[in-house]
Design an enzyme around this catalytic site. Structure first.
Site, PDB file in Angstrom:
ATOM      1  N   GLY A   7     -32.075  35.478  28.540  1.00  0.00           N
ATOM      2  CA  GLY A   7     -33.136  33.621  28.674  1.00  0.00           C
ATOM      3  C   GLY A   7     -32.578  32.678  29.624  1.00  0.00           C
ATOM      4  O   GLY A   7     -33.191  31.733  29.016  1.00  0.00           O
ATOM      5  N   GLY A   8     -32.509  33.306  30.612  1.00  0.00           N
ATOM      6  CA  GLY A   8     -32.072  32.195  31.953  1.00  0.00           C
ATOM      7  C   GLY A   8     -32.846  31.355  32.304  1.00  0.00           C
ATOM      8  O   GLY A   8     -32.413  30.181  33.041  1.00  0.00           O
ATOM      9  N   ALA A   9     -33.835  31.752  31.902  1.00  0.00           N
ATOM     10  CA  ALA A   9     -35.186  30.866  32.268  1.00  0.00           C
ATOM     11  C   ALA A   9     -36.089  29.768  31.235  1.00  0.00           C
ATOM     12  O   ALA A   9     -36.944  29.483  31.270  1.00  0.00           O
ATOM     13  CB  ALA A   9     -36.727  31.314  32.466  1.00  0.00           C
ATOM     14  N   ILE A  12     -32.556  26.557  26.781  1.00  0.00           N
ATOM     15  CA  ILE A  12     -31.269  26.026  26.829  1.00  0.00           C
ATOM     16  C   ILE A  12     -30.701  26.966  28.012  1.00  0.00           C
ATOM     17  O   ILE A  12     -29.754  26.694  28.432  1.00  0.00           O
ATOM     18  CB  ILE A  12     -30.691  26.496  25.661  1.00  0.00           C
ATOM     19  CG1 ILE A  12     -30.813  25.500  24.103  1.00  0.00           C
ATOM     20  CG2 ILE A  12     -28.834  26.786  25.513  1.00  0.00           C
ATOM     21  CD1 ILE A  12     -30.953  26.332  23.172  1.00  0.00           C
ATOM     22  N   ALA A  60     -30.850  35.112  25.214  1.00  0.00           N
ATOM     23  CA  ALA A  60     -32.028  35.770  25.010  1.00  0.00           C
ATOM     24  C   ALA A  60     -32.840  36.154  23.609  1.00  0.00           C
ATOM     25  O   ALA A  60     -32.150  36.240  22.930  1.00  0.00           O
ATOM     26  CB  ALA A  60     -32.868  36.374  25.943  1.00  0.00           C
ATOM     27  N   SER A 103     -26.290  30.739  15.949  1.00  0.00           N
ATOM     28  CA  SER A 103     -26.965  29.571  15.086  1.00  0.00           C
ATOM     29  C   SER A 103     -26.479  29.478  14.343  1.00  0.00           C
ATOM     30  O   SER A 103     -25.977  30.317  13.810  1.00  0.00           O
ATOM     31  CB  SER A 103     -28.044  29.775  15.019  1.00  0.00           C
ATOM     32  OG  SER A 103     -28.949  28.885  14.332  1.00  0.00           O
ATOM     33  N   TYR A 163     -35.776  35.007  11.290  1.00  0.00           N
ATOM     34  CA  TYR A 163     -35.094  34.587  12.447  1.00  0.00           C
ATOM     35  C   TYR A 163     -33.322  34.785  12.201  1.00  0.00           C
ATOM     36  O   TYR A 163     -32.917  35.120  12.924  1.00  0.00           O
ATOM     37  CB  TYR A 163     -36.043  33.497  12.704  1.00  0.00           C
ATOM     38  CG  TYR A 163     -34.938  33.213  13.603  1.00  0.00           C
ATOM     39  CD1 TYR A 163     -34.687  33.518  14.959  1.00  0.00           C
ATOM     40  CD2 TYR A 163     -34.151  31.411  13.000  1.00  0.00           C
ATOM     41  CE1 TYR A 163     -33.973  32.283  16.322  1.00  0.00           C
ATOM     42  CE2 TYR A 163     -33.436  31.152  14.631  1.00  0.00           C
ATOM     43  CZ  TYR A 163     -33.416  31.153  16.037  1.00  0.00           C
ATOM     44  OH  TYR A 163     -32.332  30.158  16.339  1.00  0.00           O
ATOM     45  N   ASN A 192     -29.191  22.145  15.951  1.00  0.00           N
ATOM     46  CA  ASN A 192     -30.456  21.245  16.084  1.00  0.00           C
ATOM     47  C   ASN A 192     -30.217  21.159  18.208  1.00  0.00           C
ATOM     48  O   ASN A 192     -29.442  19.751  18.222  1.00  0.00           O
ATOM     49  CB  ASN A 192     -30.888  20.491  15.587  1.00  0.00           C
ATOM     50  CG  ASN A 192     -31.306  20.725  14.119  1.00  0.00           C
ATOM     51  OD1 ASN A 192     -30.956  21.612  13.444  1.00  0.00           O
ATOM     52  ND2 ASN A 192     -32.862  20.876  14.072  1.00  0.00           N
TER      53      ASN A 192
HETATM   54  N1  LIG Z   1     -33.030  25.352  20.580  1.00  0.00           N
HETATM   55  C1  LIG Z   1     -32.252  25.523  19.452  1.00  0.00           C
HETATM   56  O1  LIG Z   1     -32.167  24.005  18.176  1.00  0.00           O
HETATM   57  C2  LIG Z   1     -31.561  26.366  19.064  1.00  0.00           C
HETATM   58  C3  LIG Z   1     -30.543  26.890  18.234  1.00  0.00           C
HETATM   59  C4  LIG Z   1     -29.519  27.779  17.750  1.00  0.00           C
HETATM   60  C5  LIG Z   1     -29.671  28.757  18.460  1.00  0.00           C
HETATM   61  N2  LIG Z   1     -30.867  28.882  19.405  1.00  0.00           N
HETATM   62  C6  LIG Z   1     -30.862  30.410  20.281  1.00  0.00           C
HETATM   63  O2  LIG Z   1     -30.908  29.662  21.754  1.00  0.00           O
HETATM   64  C7  LIG Z   1     -30.913  30.791  22.907  1.00  0.00           C
HETATM   65  C8  LIG Z   1     -31.824  30.810  23.640  1.00  0.00           C
HETATM   66  O3  LIG Z   1     -32.897  29.300  22.632  1.00  0.00           O
HETATM   67  P1  LIG Z   1     -34.024  28.198  23.577  1.00  0.00           P
HETATM   68  O4  LIG Z   1     -33.708  27.018  22.390  1.00  0.00           O
HETATM   69  O5  LIG Z   1     -33.881  27.764  24.914  1.00  0.00           O
HETATM   70  O6  LIG Z   1     -35.706  28.992  23.334  1.00  0.00           O
HETATM   71  P2  LIG Z   1     -35.736  29.317  24.540  1.00  0.00           P
HETATM   72  O7  LIG Z   1     -37.239  30.484  23.896  1.00  0.00           O
HETATM   73  O8  LIG Z   1     -37.219  28.201  25.394  1.00  0.00           O
HETATM   74  O9  LIG Z   1     -35.611  30.657  25.415  1.00  0.00           O
HETATM   75  C9  LIG Z   1     -35.610  31.786  25.084  1.00  0.00           C
HETATM   76  C10 LIG Z   1     -36.144  32.627  26.281  1.00  0.00           C
HETATM   77  O10 LIG Z   1     -35.550  34.585  25.713  1.00  0.00           O
HETATM   78  C11 LIG Z   1     -36.503  35.160  26.542  1.00  0.00           C
HETATM   79  N3  LIG Z   1     -36.676  36.026  25.418  1.00  0.00           N
HETATM   80  C12 LIG Z   1     -37.001  36.180  25.306  1.00  0.00           C
HETATM   81  N4  LIG Z   1     -37.169  37.914  24.561  1.00  0.00           N
HETATM   82  C13 LIG Z   1     -37.095  38.410  25.653  1.00  0.00           C
HETATM   83  C14 LIG Z   1     -36.759  40.065  25.329  1.00  0.00           C
HETATM   84  N5  LIG Z   1     -36.932  40.667  24.824  1.00  0.00           N
HETATM   85  N6  LIG Z   1     -35.565  40.153  26.983  1.00  0.00           N
HETATM   86  C15 LIG Z   1     -35.339  38.939  28.031  1.00  0.00           C
HETATM   87  N7  LIG Z   1     -35.888  37.562  27.697  1.00  0.00           N
HETATM   88  C16 LIG Z   1     -36.295  37.400  26.530  1.00  0.00           C
HETATM   89  C17 LIG Z   1     -37.756  34.121  26.277  1.00  0.00           C
HETATM   90  O11 LIG Z   1     -38.302  34.423  27.593  1.00  0.00           O
HETATM   91  C18 LIG Z   1     -36.896  32.679  27.072  1.00  0.00           C
HETATM   92  O12 LIG Z   1     -37.200  32.585  28.012  1.00  0.00           O
HETATM   93  C19 LIG Z   1     -31.595  31.488  21.269  1.00  0.00           C
HETATM   94  O13 LIG Z   1     -31.400  32.904  21.346  1.00  0.00           O
HETATM   95  C20 LIG Z   1     -32.012  31.130  20.296  1.00  0.00           C
HETATM   96  O14 LIG Z   1     -31.548  32.228  19.411  1.00  0.00           O
HETATM   97  C21 LIG Z   1     -31.053  27.794  19.798  1.00  0.00           C
END
Ligand SMILES: NC(=O)c1ccc[n+]([C@@H]2O[C@H](COP(=O)([O-])OP(=O)(O)OC[C@H]3O[C@@H](n4cnc5c(N)ncnc54)[C@H](O)[C@@H]3O)[C@@H](O)[C@H]2O)c1
Ligand SMILES: [Zn+2]
Length: 334
Positions: A7-9, A12, A60, A103, A163, A192
């Protein structure tokens, strides 16, 4: 250290990649957004990506509240099947260090105290209450008003939607992996997260993104319920720094250690909308009284374990962070 960032793209993940570079580590991005072949559910692709890797930072996931239950299989597939495939490949490759994007949704409603009954656990809010504008969950024993407090890591899990269930399962899978392999697993239970690069105009991003997207369109942020629901808004650069701290620490082997990852400075959603609107130069937010069934009323973190255990502390204040975010770039959602 060479770190595979799944999920490096993403929002977060891309900040984690930057922070790793700043700390002299090498980040390897594995994200299906960048490369359709980089899917965590694909054992061969994951095995290939793990070559020469010292640690995995697993960001990811399919995020957001989703569609109720219609897309449950998609969430389980990306988040839980994906995590299982990754962990099996790590076991085989001898990679023993994992940091997971956890989360706060695993807790459900936050911590509440009744004056007569002490700490209580209100269940999901009734539709009749929500429709009538009674947003505060009452004491499940006597019905009295409750005082919200800070949730600690040992609070019982109570996921309230698909989720949230998949985020909890990720932790259970990581704990099982740690037990079987003697590896160390850390779950950073983000609250958040907001900041530059947050996806815009997507139902899958957080509330800060909805408000920011509305302001960018010249529209008033629409604040649900009465705007007094409390959250812990934590800046994405602070979350990235927590990931680096967790990757660098020598965490206990054979178990999963969970850390709340919040700013420790709770605010209401209404305050957040006002801070963004003011910094953006309007329009002012409107409070609509609408609600989403899967939402909880208050959830705010006690993040002292992360501060004490990993020496992390948040650097970006609510005021600075929101002022920056009101003007920062966002990117197209998926
Ligand atoms: N944004 C928030 O407030 C928040 C809060 C709690 C937890 N999180 C967790 O943080 C992490 C990152 O979330 P984010 O907000 O950056 O979301 P985001 O959608 O920007 O990033 C998630 C990334 O995962 C990639 N991805 C999804 N399924 C995949 C797969 N099967 N294989 C490879 N890559 C895959 C997506 O392409 C995307 O780039 C997640 O695990 C999310 O559950 C986020
Ligand atoms: Zn009571």
């Amino acid at each position: 250290m060479r770190v595979l960032v799944t999920g490096g793209a993403g929002f977060i993940g891309s900040h984690v990649v930057t922070a790793l570079g700043e700390h002299g580590h090498e980040a390897v991005v594995f994200d299906v957004r960048d490369d359709p072949g980089a899917d965590v559910r694909d054992p061969a692709a994951v095995r290939h990506a793990l070559a020469g890797v010292d640690a995995v930072c697993h960001q990811a996931a399919m995020v957001g509240l989703g569609d109720g239950v219609a897309d449950a299989a998609e969430y389980v597939s990306h988040n839980d099947l994906g995590t299982a495939v990754l962990l099996a490949a790590m076991a085989e490759a001898g990679v023993r260090r994992l940091v997971l994007a956890g989360s706060m949704v695993v807790y459900g409603e936050g911590r509440y105290e009744c004056r007569r009954h002490g700490v209580v656990r209100p269940g999901p809010r009734a539709v009749t209450d929500l429709d009538a504008g009674r947003f505060e969950p009452p004491c499940p024993v006597c019905g009295a008003a409750l005082a919200p407090g800070l949730v600690g890591e040992d609070a019982p899990a109570d996921p309230r939607n698909v989720y949230a269930t998949t985020k909890l399962t990720q932790e259970h899978l990581a704990a099982a992996w740690a037990r079987c392999t003697g590896g160390s697993a850390v779950s950073l239970r983000y609250h958040n997260v907001y900041g530059p690069g947050m996806p815009r105009d997507t139902p899958y991003a957080g509330v800060a993104s909805f408000f920011r997207s509305a302001l960018a369109r010249g529209e008033a942020p629409r604040v649900f319920e009465d705007g007094r629901q409390r959250r812990d808004f934590v800046h994405v650069r602070d979350v990235a720094a927590a990931n680096v701290a967790a990757l660098e620490a020598s965490s206990p082997a054979g178990v999963l250690t969970a850390y709340n990852t919040g700013s420790g400075d709770p605010h209401t959603v209404g305050e957040m909308a006002r801070a963004l609107a003011t910094a953006h130069g309007g329009p002012e937010p409107v409070v609509t009284g609408e609600y989403r069934l899967g939402d909880v009323r208050h959830i705010t973190a006690d993040s002292s374990r992360l501060r004490d255990g990993l020496g992390w502390k948040p650097e970006v204040s609510f005021e600075e962070g929101m002022a920056e975010f009101a003007r920062a770039g966002m990117r197209r959602g998926v």
